[in-house]
Design an enzyme around this catalytic site. Sequence first.
Site, short mmCIF file in Angstrom:
data_model
loop_
_atom_site.label_atom_id
_atom_site.label_comp_id
_atom_site.label_asym_id
_atom_site.label_seq_id
_atom_site.Cartn_x
_atom_site.Cartn_y
_atom_site.Cartn_z
N ALA A 324 0.84 -1.20 0.00
CA ALA A 324 0.00 0.00 0.00
C ALA A 324 0.87 1.24 0.00
O ALA A 324 1.97 1.24 0.58
CB ALA A 324 -0.91 0.00 1.22
N ASP A 380 -14.04 0.79 10.59
CA ASP A 380 -14.40 -0.57 10.96
C ASP A 380 -13.38 -1.53 10.34
O ASP A 380 -12.91 -1.33 9.23
CB ASP A 380 -15.81 -0.89 10.44
CG ASP A 380 -16.41 -2.12 11.10
OD1 ASP A 380 -15.83 -2.63 12.08
OD2 ASP A 380 -17.48 -2.56 10.65
#
Length: 579
Positions: A324, A380
């Site tokens: 990432a 979340d």
Amino acid sequence: MNENQASEVDTSKVARHFAYQVISGFDRSYRRHSRITAGAKERFEQSLWSESQLAIKDRIAVYEQSLSEIVIDLYEQVHPRQQESEFWQEAKAQYTKLLNNHPQFELAETFYNSVIGRIFKHAKIDETMMFVLPSRCYLSGPDREKVIYRFDTSGTVRAMHEAIFDTFRFAVPFDNLEHDLQNMDKALRARLDREQLASVHTVELLKPVFYRGKAAYLVGRICMPDETLPFVIALKMTLDHKLVVDALLTERHHLSVIFSFARSYFMAETQYPAEVVAFLQELLPHKKHFELYMSLGFYKHGKTVFYRNYLQHLDTSDDEFALAPGIKGLVMAVFHLPSYGVVFKVIKDEFAESKKITRDYVKDRYRLVKTTDRVGRMADTHEYMNFRFPKQRVSKELLDYLLETCQSSISITETEIVISHLYIERKMTPLNLYLQQEQDPIKIRNVLNELGLCIKQIALANVFPGDMLHKNFGVTKTGRVIFYDYDEICYMSERHFRSLPKSDDPYAIDTLSVGPSDVFPEQFEHFIVGKREFKEILKELHGDIMTAEYWQSIQALTSSGVIPNFTPYPEHYCFPRPA
């Protein structure tokens, strides 16, 4: 009957019993889930906010408790580990029959998958044994009338609003219903011109009331010949336990924020979740099915739907999994599929010397966030076991990095890379990258203001973020700042906020008795954001977060049991209250 036929009959009988046991376990679990959810109405009416927070934790725990109970029963009665592959195929076929006309069939499929996963320790993901794919496609419509109310719009706007409150009744009086009706009438007329109002042929509202935090929402839509608009009535309680309409929302992006991935799950009781989700998807077409199931508290099924979506995306894309963008983490290895909207996080085998934590501690921090009111500021996360990636789609750089940092979690077959434990989160732009790339001073100022608000609101939720480096915050497409690195979070009561000593001795800080829970907020300015110009903006907007007094005041507030209200829509949409 020969021996083989007798064996087949016996296998079929045991498989039927197994399937019946599992569906019975699911039904018990759903009743428990629904009982806690249905209690939200009374908790809202009586302003039982602490009990509401406990209910969030209790409801999340229901699934695992129910799963453990049924697996213990199965081991005692069926001895599943002794069964052959034919048994599992027959058990799935028998269970599929039990799902016919079941109002929560899709959730029951996930429960069955969880049972298989628990029995085989998540080592098998096999369509012949479980519901990797759904047993049938759900076409919305058959149960639509069971989940919505329709309101006549042939009369006045006021008459329609009165009809809504005649239908949705609460055990507490309105503080000033006349004032609320006037506010709603004015808000709707401000949103729709005369021609649009005249063209409205129906207003539809979902029958479940959506409870979360200190608010309740009636969620639906305004139907016109050429378009539909969201129609959301936000309700709150006054300090003297009276009901007020806080806002009428008709913008799709406001509804999207209300259903944000950074907020706690709703309490919205329904026996027809698939139909409710289908209706919500029509209101929020950019939201995926798994996000909507999760927002309703069906997070386990949301994980199932996500995995199916993930498999579908793999079939329609060809890019490689890669590291990432951003600074590599000290605790997690983070990677993504560039064409897909999530990141995958794997706990490293070893942490940097500065991280005095363990693997189990990190897992516990992520569980803490799961059961905490995330107030729209904490992403979340979803935990997976034995998650599979196609080997040919994983870049060499990523694979080398994973083997170097997370080898204990990695196994490799001829075609797959299997990660034994990982977390999945919504993809966002890391704040440090955003600040490097953004040139617009207005956007920079707005995002730094968002950063300060994010830190403050998390603290008001009784959580100290811990590691507040700007690389640990993400920026959503709408410019909202969300925290997503949880390995050092804790409750506010677990930290001792202190002022730096005033001394001419530059080494005075080294001579202090500094305990493991001590925090010196005056030092925050040195590491939250890097550039001096960013520091100055943050200090101008939220300089109080760099003082011990601020944190001590929030600590006193949270320890007193006061639960703040976090409104998910702009404050200027809140209706004014009469003097």
